[in-house]
Design an enzyme around this catalytic site. Structure first.
Site, short mmCIF file in Angstrom:
data_model
loop_
_atom_site.label_atom_id
_atom_site.label_comp_id
_atom_site.label_asym_id
_atom_site.label_seq_id
_atom_site.Cartn_x
_atom_site.Cartn_y
_atom_site.Cartn_z
N TYR A 4 0.85 -1.20 0.00
CA TYR A 4 0.00 0.00 0.00
C TYR A 4 0.88 1.24 0.00
O TYR A 4 1.87 1.30 0.74
CB TYR A 4 -0.91 0.04 1.24
CG TYR A 4 -2.33 -0.31 0.90
CD1 TYR A 4 -3.03 0.48 0.00
CD2 TYR A 4 -2.96 -1.41 1.45
CE1 TYR A 4 -4.34 0.17 -0.35
CE2 TYR A 4 -4.27 -1.73 1.11
CZ TYR A 4 -4.95 -0.93 0.21
OH TYR A 4 -6.24 -1.24 -0.14
N GLU A 12 -0.56 4.78 -0.35
CA GLU A 12 -1.42 5.96 -0.54
C GLU A 12 -0.63 7.23 -0.26
O GLU A 12 0.10 7.32 0.73
CB GLU A 12 -2.64 5.88 0.39
CG GLU A 12 -3.74 5.02 -0.23
CD GLU A 12 -4.82 4.65 0.76
OE1 GLU A 12 -4.50 3.92 1.70
OE2 GLU A 12 -5.96 5.09 0.56
N ASP A 16 -6.06 13.64 -25.34
CA ASP A 16 -6.12 12.26 -24.85
C ASP A 16 -5.36 11.40 -25.86
O ASP A 16 -5.87 11.05 -26.92
CB ASP A 16 -7.58 11.81 -24.72
CG ASP A 16 -7.67 10.37 -24.21
OD1 ASP A 16 -6.63 9.68 -24.19
OD2 ASP A 16 -8.78 9.95 -23.84
N THR A 19 -2.93 6.26 -21.78
CA THR A 19 -2.82 4.96 -21.14
C THR A 19 -1.40 4.45 -21.43
O THR A 19 -0.70 4.97 -22.29
CB THR A 19 -3.86 3.96 -21.67
OG1 THR A 19 -3.79 3.92 -23.08
CG2 THR A 19 -5.26 4.33 -21.23
N LYS A 32 -1.17 0.64 -24.51
CA LYS A 32 -1.50 0.53 -25.93
C LYS A 32 -0.20 0.65 -26.72
O LYS A 32 0.64 -0.24 -26.63
CB LYS A 32 -2.54 1.59 -26.30
CG LYS A 32 -3.88 1.41 -25.57
CD LYS A 32 -4.93 2.36 -26.07
CE LYS A 32 -6.29 2.14 -25.43
NZ LYS A 32 -6.48 2.90 -24.18
N ARG A 54 -1.15 -2.22 -17.93
CA ARG A 54 -2.39 -1.45 -17.97
C ARG A 54 -2.29 -0.32 -16.94
O ARG A 54 -1.97 -0.56 -15.78
CB ARG A 54 -3.60 -2.34 -17.66
CG ARG A 54 -3.70 -3.52 -18.59
CD ARG A 54 -5.06 -4.17 -18.56
NE ARG A 54 -5.95 -3.51 -19.48
CZ ARG A 54 -6.00 -3.78 -20.79
NH1 ARG A 54 -5.22 -4.69 -21.33
NH2 ARG A 54 -6.83 -3.13 -21.58
N1 DSN Z 1 -10.89 0.30 -25.04
C1 DSN Z 1 -10.06 1.29 -25.66
C2 DSN Z 1 -9.97 1.09 -27.13
O1 DSN Z 1 -10.06 -0.04 -27.56
O2 DSN Z 1 -9.79 2.04 -27.87
C3 DSN Z 1 -10.50 2.63 -25.30
O3 DSN Z 1 -10.81 2.65 -23.95
#
Ligand code: DSN
Length: 422
Positions: free
Chosen positions: A55, A57, A201, A228, A231, A237
């Site tokens: 933890y 925090e 974004d 994120t 990707k 993640r």
């Molecule tokens: N799930 C993502 C995507 O596939 O683009 C976006 O959150």
């Protein structure tokens, strides 16, 4: 097999078998969902490490629990590497994923009811960009811009008109299903005209910015970039809010304690690992190759008379109008390609007359295939397989033959992080 996996096999056959099944699926098929990728072995090791036990925090130097010597080191490393990779003044690496990261920006910088201008979901935006079904959509007054009906691209004049009609506090660009680059300069000019904060974004293309293959919104004066980490960046993640110093304190308070409790320190450690990789020459080459592969695949599909939203791609993805191209809805197209071990996802297209679970298109992206070492020549084979399957989705013999070819082909491209014996 390592000792931890052996223990899993001995103690929980059901989970172990599912895990092995997923490994096989990932090895034997071609992953073309634009938001997916294969992460590094070092990321898998860090995710499954003892940092998961802790933890933490708070933030480095100001935690609510003891025993933070190594978590502080890790989070400082992740933050410093994020700032270096994205050329920004501040980084918060705690958001658990993309939705939390965007929510943290809205809730930290705005008041409920404030106006936000963002891309409409059905034209390529994300759920958190104010889709009416999302909680953010009901909490804030989202004005959603749509793409140009003629060529499917962002219509900057229309974005400006939308901004002047209902001046927003925040303007968001970025997408989950839009195959073109963004003109950040134009967004920034519109934002300055109406006094709005700017946020990109970059969830889908964060790795392509990191690798220098696509423009960095901070170079155009943007205030915030969210991305994120799993990707195109190829990490665990997670999500990051990157911003100018003037927003740092509000963003940090918004992530914790505003929105989240204990950060996932195993993911933060893995983000640190990912960002070191992103600084390498190898990653720059990877990012460039993702784009070369996407253009090659898009061009090959176009040559075969497929209809692509906007007529092509400048980024890592393309959106195929499967109804116009093949007379198939996106669900059937996705299922047909699944049948030959090619994974895509059904996708609504701009002004889609069909519903989201049976839309008119599919998305195809190249980050995962490129991570596996596939190059431009391989994209030509993919185009041939995709086109042949979608032209004859009921030809079982042809589908069987293509599935065998795909699975043979996959043997040439080991999946990073999956041991050969798996
Ligand atoms: N799930 C993502 C995507 O596939 O683009 C976006 O959150």
């Amino acid at each position: 097999m390592d000792a931890n996996l052996k223990s899993l096999e001995a103690n929980d056959q059901e989970v172990f078998n599912a895990l092995k099944g997923e490994e096989r699926r990932q090895k034997m098929g071609i992953e073309l969902i634009p938001s997916e990728n294969y992460t590094y072995p070092e990321v898998l090791a860090t995710l499954g490490s003892v940092f998961t036990n802790k933890y933490a925090e708070g933030y480095p130097g100001r935690r609510y629990y003891g025993g933070q010597k190594y978590t502080d080191q890790i989070e400082n490393l992740a933050r410093d590497r994020a700032k270096a990779v994205f050329h920004c003044e501040h980084a918060n690496v705690q958001p658990l994923s993309g939705s939390a990261m965007n929510q943290a920006v809205y809730l930290g910088l705005l008041a409920p009811g404030d106006t936000i201008l963002a891309m409409d979901l059905s034209h390529g935006g994300h759920l958190t960009h104010g889709a009416p079904v999302s909680h953010m959509g009901s909490l804030f007054n989202f004005v959603r811009y749509v793409t140009n009906p003629v060529d499917g691209s962002i219509d900057y004049d229309q974005v400006r008109k939308d901004a002047l009609r209902q001046p927003p506090k925040l303007i968001i660009c970025g997408y989950t299903s839009y195959p073109r680059d963004i003109e950040y300069k134009k967004f920034k000019e519109i934002a300055d005209e109406v006094g709005a904060i700017t946020m990109a974004d970059a969830s889908h293309f964060g790795g392509l910015i990191a690798g220098g293959a696509m423009n960095n919104p901070f170079d155009f004066g943007f205030d915030l970039v969210t991305t994120t980490t799993h990707k195109s960046l190829r990490g665990p993640r997670g999500g990051m809010v990157l911003c100018k110093k003037e927003f740092a304190s509000k963003i940090d308070k918004s992530v914790f304690p505003g929105l989240q409790g204990g950060p996932h320190m195993n993911a933060i450690a893995a983000i640190a690992v990912t960002l070191k990789k992103a600084m390498s020459e190898e990653f720059k080459q990877y990012a460039r190759q993702v784009l070369v592969n996407a253009t090659t695949l898009a061009d090959a599909l176009l040559e075969r008379q497929a209809s692509l939203v906007t007529g092509g791609t400048d980024n890592h993805m393309m959106v195929v109008d499967t109804v116009a191209s093949y007379g198939l809805d996106g669900k059937l197209a996705e299922e047909t390609l699944d049948r030959v071990s090619i994974t895509t996802n059904k996708q609504i297209i701009p002004d889609d007359p069909n519903p989201p679970l049976k839309p008119s298109g599919i998305r195809i992206g190249t980050p995962a295939a490129t991570a596996r070492g596939m190059g431009a020549a391989d994209m030509l084979r993919l185009a041939e397989w995709i086109d042949t399957c979608l032209r004859a989705p009921k030809d079982e013999a042809s589908l069987d033959a293509i599935r065998n070819d795909v699975e043979d082909f996959c043997q040439m491209f080991p999946v990073p992080g999956i041991q050969v014996e798996g």
